[in-house]
Design a protein around this motif. Structure first.
Motif, mmCIF file in Angstrom:
data_model
loop_
_atom_site.group_PDB
_atom_site.id
_atom_site.type_symbol
_atom_site.label_atom_id
_atom_site.label_comp_id
_atom_site.label_asym_id
_atom_site.label_seq_id
_atom_site.Cartn_x
_atom_site.Cartn_y
_atom_site.Cartn_z
ATOM 1 N N LEU A 55 -7.965 0.838 0.839
ATOM 2 C CA LEU A 55 -8.354 -0.576 0.793
ATOM 3 C C LEU A 55 -8.614 -1.022 -0.641
ATOM 4 C CD1 LEU A 55 -9.097 -3.134 2.550
ATOM 5 C CD2 LEU A 55 -11.465 -2.446 2.262
ATOM 6 N N ASP A 56 -7.876 -2.075 -1.035
ATOM 7 C CA ASP A 56 -8.019 -2.682 -2.363
ATOM 8 C C ASP A 56 -9.042 -3.815 -2.222
ATOM 9 O OD1 ASP A 56 -7.757 -4.265 -4.615
ATOM 10 O OD2 ASP A 56 -5.579 -4.476 -4.467
ATOM 11 N N THR A 57 -10.290 -3.558 -2.612
ATOM 12 C CA THR A 57 -11.328 -4.582 -2.407
ATOM 13 C C THR A 57 -11.218 -5.723 -3.412
ATOM 14 O OG1 THR A 57 -12.985 -3.496 -3.814
ATOM 15 C CG2 THR A 57 -12.958 -2.882 -1.484
ATOM 16 N N GLU A 75 -4.458 -6.657 6.826
ATOM 17 C CA GLU A 75 -3.591 -5.943 7.768
ATOM 18 C C GLU A 75 -2.983 -4.766 7.052
ATOM 19 O OE1 GLU A 75 -0.203 -7.900 9.569
ATOM 20 O OE2 GLU A 75 -1.600 -9.102 10.766
ATOM 21 N N ARG A 76 -2.882 -3.678 7.729
ATOM 22 C CA ARG A 76 -2.307 -2.510 7.083
ATOM 23 C C ARG A 76 -1.060 -2.050 7.799
ATOM 24 N NH1 ARG A 76 -6.717 -0.719 7.242
ATOM 25 N NH2 ARG A 76 -7.816 -1.848 5.635
ATOM 26 N N GLY A 77 -0.091 -1.563 7.007
ATOM 27 C CA GLY A 77 1.135 -1.032 7.603
ATOM 28 C C GLY A 77 0.797 0.242 8.361
ATOM 29 N N ASP A 90 0.052 0.269 2.824
ATOM 30 C CA ASP A 90 0.446 -1.068 2.387
ATOM 31 C C ASP A 90 -0.474 -2.097 3.008
ATOM 32 O OD1 ASP A 90 2.531 0.166 1.058
ATOM 33 O OD2 ASP A 90 3.670 0.243 2.931
ATOM 34 N N GLN A 91 -1.114 -2.852 2.127
ATOM 35 C CA GLN A 91 -2.107 -3.816 2.583
ATOM 36 C C GLN A 91 -1.526 -5.218 2.505
ATOM 37 O OE1 GLN A 91 -6.100 -3.305 0.881
ATOM 38 N NE2 GLN A 91 -6.036 -5.410 0.209
ATOM 39 N N ARG A 92 -1.714 -5.984 3.560
ATOM 40 C CA ARG A 92 -1.339 -7.406 3.496
ATOM 41 C C ARG A 92 -2.604 -8.205 3.746
ATOM 42 N NH1 ARG A 92 3.567 -8.843 7.182
ATOM 43 N NH2 ARG A 92 3.743 -10.730 5.912
ATOM 44 N N LEU A 93 -2.740 -9.257 2.955
ATOM 45 C CA LEU A 93 -3.970 -10.021 3.005
ATOM 46 C C LEU A 93 -3.657 -11.454 3.418
ATOM 47 C CD1 LEU A 93 -6.949 -9.542 2.236
ATOM 48 C CD2 LEU A 93 -6.405 -10.420 -0.021
#
Ligand code: DC
Length: 220
Positions: free
Chosen positions: A29-31, A67-69, A74-77
């Motif tokens: 997680l990229d905060t 959301e994560r793949g 892979d993170q989608r925000l």
């Protein structure tokens, strides 16, 4: 397992945290991206970035979804339903994220969300307050840093690759401004968490840093 990676802008935290998560089969997680999304919305609304009350009202009508793949990496925000993955990467948004992140109301909102995401998951998170506030019980804590000249040069190269031609001095001064703002704010300033191992990524490649962290964790 929880792993916390903190440090100043451009130290390579995201790249390394993601690579580490991949090697260990953990979620990442990229905060910082979450603070960027809040900064982006505040900019779009033309809010005063230091106005806690205005930010509070804004957040009451905001839906932020991560959301994560399938691979967990892979993170989608999504900000109010919009995929803001690229919109949050501008220099303007970097500075806005740093400004809004000094406001308690923003930190409380995001930290609660981040802790909820971490619950019951094996995760690597990177940011500024992961080891101190978000995951104080993390099994492993790292403070990743590098000389600001090196960090600015890396950012400069990244921006050039995106087609943005900005003077290295501008990148350096914006980076210093962010470092200063992030490490001197009253709310959860960027500091090395107790028990965090300092790793200087200055002379190392990404792979070398990942190997070093794995070795420090006793995983190699
Ligand atoms: O990691 P980044 O550069 O994407 O972060 C953008 C800004 O968000 C950063 O300047 C400070 C803030 N931030 C924070 O206060 N706490 C975090 N855990 C992550 C980022």
């Amino acid at each position: 397992m929880h792993i916390a990676i903190d440090g100043p802008a451009g130290a390579g935290k995201s790249t390394i945290a993601k690579a580490l998560a991949k090697r260990l089969g953990l979620t990442y997680l990229d905060t910082g991206a979450m603070y960027r999304a809040v900064g982006l919305k505040a900019l779009r609304l033309g809010l005063e970035l230091s106005d806690g009350a205005a930010l509070k009202a804004m957040l009451q009508g905001t839906i932020l979804r991560v959301e994560r793949g399938k691979n967990g990496l892979d993170q989608r925000l999504f900000l109010d339903g919009e995929d803001v993955g690229s919109a949050i990467r501008s220099r303007e948004v970097s500075l806005a994220a740093s400004a809004v992140s000094a406001q308690r109301v923003v930190r409380e909102w995001l930290v609660a969300m981040q802790q909820e995401i971490a619950k019951g998951q094996n995760i690597v998170m990177d940011g500024r307050d992961i080891g101190t506030k978000v995951l104080p019980q993390a099994e492993f804590k790292f403070f990743l840093t590098a000389d600001d000249g090196i960090r600015a040069a890396r950012r400069h190269l990244e921006l050039r690759e995106k087609g943005e031609n900005i003077a290295l001095e501008t990148v350096l001064s914006e980076l210093r401004r962010r470092d200063l703002q992030d490490s001197t704010r009253a709310e959860s300033p960027l500091v090395r968490a107790e028990g965090a191992t300092v790793v200087d990524s200055g002379d190392l490649t990404i792979d070398e840093v990942v190997e070093l962290l794995l070795a420090l964790m006793g995983r190699r």
